[in-house]
Design an enzyme around this catalytic site. Structure first.
Site, short mmCIF file in Angstrom:
data_model
loop_
_atom_site.label_atom_id
_atom_site.label_comp_id
_atom_site.label_asym_id
_atom_site.label_seq_id
_atom_site.Cartn_x
_atom_site.Cartn_y
_atom_site.Cartn_z
N ASP A 67 49.98 -21.91 51.40
CA ASP A 67 50.74 -22.71 50.45
C ASP A 67 49.93 -23.80 50.10
OD1 ASP A 67 50.97 -23.73 52.88
OD2 ASP A 67 53.07 -24.16 52.82
N SER A 68 48.80 -23.77 50.60
CA SER A 68 47.63 -25.06 50.21
C SER A 68 47.35 -24.84 48.76
CB SER A 68 46.39 -24.78 51.12
OG SER A 68 45.95 -23.46 51.08
N ASP A 106 51.85 -17.11 52.73
CA ASP A 106 52.79 -17.96 53.43
C ASP A 106 53.93 -18.12 52.78
OD1 ASP A 106 51.56 -19.62 55.16
OD2 ASP A 106 50.37 -20.80 53.74
N LYS A 136 53.16 -15.51 56.65
CA LYS A 136 53.11 -16.73 57.80
C LYS A 136 54.04 -17.58 57.79
CE LYS A 136 49.34 -19.62 57.43
NZ LYS A 136 50.14 -21.11 57.44
N GLU A 138 55.23 -21.66 59.41
CA GLU A 138 54.83 -22.77 60.20
C GLU A 138 56.28 -23.02 61.23
OE1 GLU A 138 53.77 -26.09 57.91
OE2 GLU A 138 52.29 -24.78 56.84
N GLU A 205 46.11 -24.93 64.17
CA GLU A 205 45.33 -25.99 63.19
C GLU A 205 45.47 -27.37 63.74
OE1 GLU A 205 46.77 -25.94 59.12
OE2 GLU A 205 45.61 -27.60 58.51
O1 KIV Z 1 48.21 -22.88 53.63
C1 KIV Z 1 47.07 -22.56 54.20
O2 KIV Z 1 45.99 -22.47 53.43
C2 KIV Z 1 47.15 -22.47 55.47
C3 KIV Z 1 45.74 -22.58 56.19
C4 KIV Z 1 44.85 -23.62 56.27
C5 KIV Z 1 45.89 -22.07 57.57
O3 KIV Z 1 48.13 -22.53 56.19
#
Ligand code: KIV
Length: 289
Positions: A67-68, A106, A136, A138, A205
């Site tokens: 989600d970056s 994510d 994924k 968090e 992280e």
């Molecule tokens: O959103 C993302 O790119 C991430 C990575 C930095 C692990 O969660």
């Protein structure tokens, strides 16, 4: 591995469409760590587009549609505004652009925290619409029930502890975590809880290195570090960070290329040629036969 492949044209119900090779599976990734040892470290990079996936695929075990992408692709101030629609669209593009790495997508903020049922609906949508292998999310102990719920229903989950960017409004920024004994102990508990709940791997992280080492030794599943430790079972970076797309990057990023400079240089040359009317040249125009 080259970009030209022999198509395996034999089909079966398990493999109904011809494909160049068998994709890595989530159980294969999980089993890289045996009796606490990962002989072959896990390589993960973020990917958001089909072409980027094509270029990264052969080098990676896992492609993360992070989600970056909120900041990297959409210029948003954090990952908080990222939507399930965005993750579904980019996840599908990355799956289309890859056939070797397992793709993890994510779950964006707000799509899984309210209840395990809500998380299941969001994760099922991502699996159906993208073809990804896993999701994924968090959070630590608070998310353990959700991880168990999803895993028991056929959705592999990667955990994410330490610096969890979706919690930026609670954390107050993106500083490294675990600088007090209490916080360090909490992060280790979080990782243990996720692993016991069935997470197939855990991203660690932005933590003090000793915490990443302690978690890697404490949990049975592989750990994937970012700003963590080389002793993790694998590593991940945001691809645009390591390619040098930004002037400033977190301390944990190693810059392997200067893509920003290359793009800017090419655009400057193009602009110069357009203004001088030297582009397009004879090679780029159609002439009468
Ligand atoms: O959103 C993302 O790119 C991430 C990575 C930095 C692990 O969660």
């Amino acid at each position: 591995m080259s970009t030209t492949f022999q198509l395996d044209t034999s089909t079966s119900r398990a493999n109904p469409t011809p494909s160049p090779m068998k994709r890595l599976t989530i159980p294969a990734i999980r089993q890289r760590k045996k009796d606490g040892v990962t002989a072959q470290p896990i390589v993960m990079l973020t990917a958001y587009t089909a072409r980027q996936a094509q270029l990264l695929d052969e080098h990676c075990d896992l492609l993360l549609v992070g989600d970056s992408l909120g900041q990297v692709i959409y210029g948003l101030p954090s990952s908080v505004p990222v939507t399930l629609d965005m993750m579904a669209a980019h996840g599908a593009a990355v799956v289309r652009g890859s056939f070797h790495a397992a793709v993890v997508v994510d779950m964006p903020f707000g799509s899984y925290e309210a209840s395990p049922q809500h998380a299941f609906e969001s994760a099922a949508r991502l699996l159906k619409e993208t073809g990804c292998a896993a999701v994924k999310l968090e959070g630590g102990e608070a998310m353990a029930e959700t991880v168990a719920f999803l895993t028991a229903r056929g959705i592999p989950v990667m955990g994410h502890v330490g610096l969890t960017p979706q919690a930026v409004n609670v954390l107050g920024g993106y500083n490294a975590r675990g600088r007090t004994e209490a916080e360090a102990a909490k992060i280790i508990c979080d990782a243990r809880a996720l692993c016991e709940a069935g997470a197939f791997a855990i991203v660690i992280e932005g933590v003090v290195e000793t915490i990443a080492i302690a978690i890697t030794q404490a949990v049975a599943c592989p750990t994937i570090g970012i700003g963590a430790s080389a002793q993790c079972d694998g590593q991940v970076l945001v691809t645009e960070d390591m390619l040098g797309m930004f002037e400033r990057v977190p301390r944990f990023v190693k810059i392997y290329e200067n893509i920003a400079g290359t793009i800017s240089g090419a655009a400057a040359l193009y602009a110069e040629e357009v203004r001088a009317r030297t582009f397009p040249g004879i090679e780029q125009t159609y002439q009468p036969k």
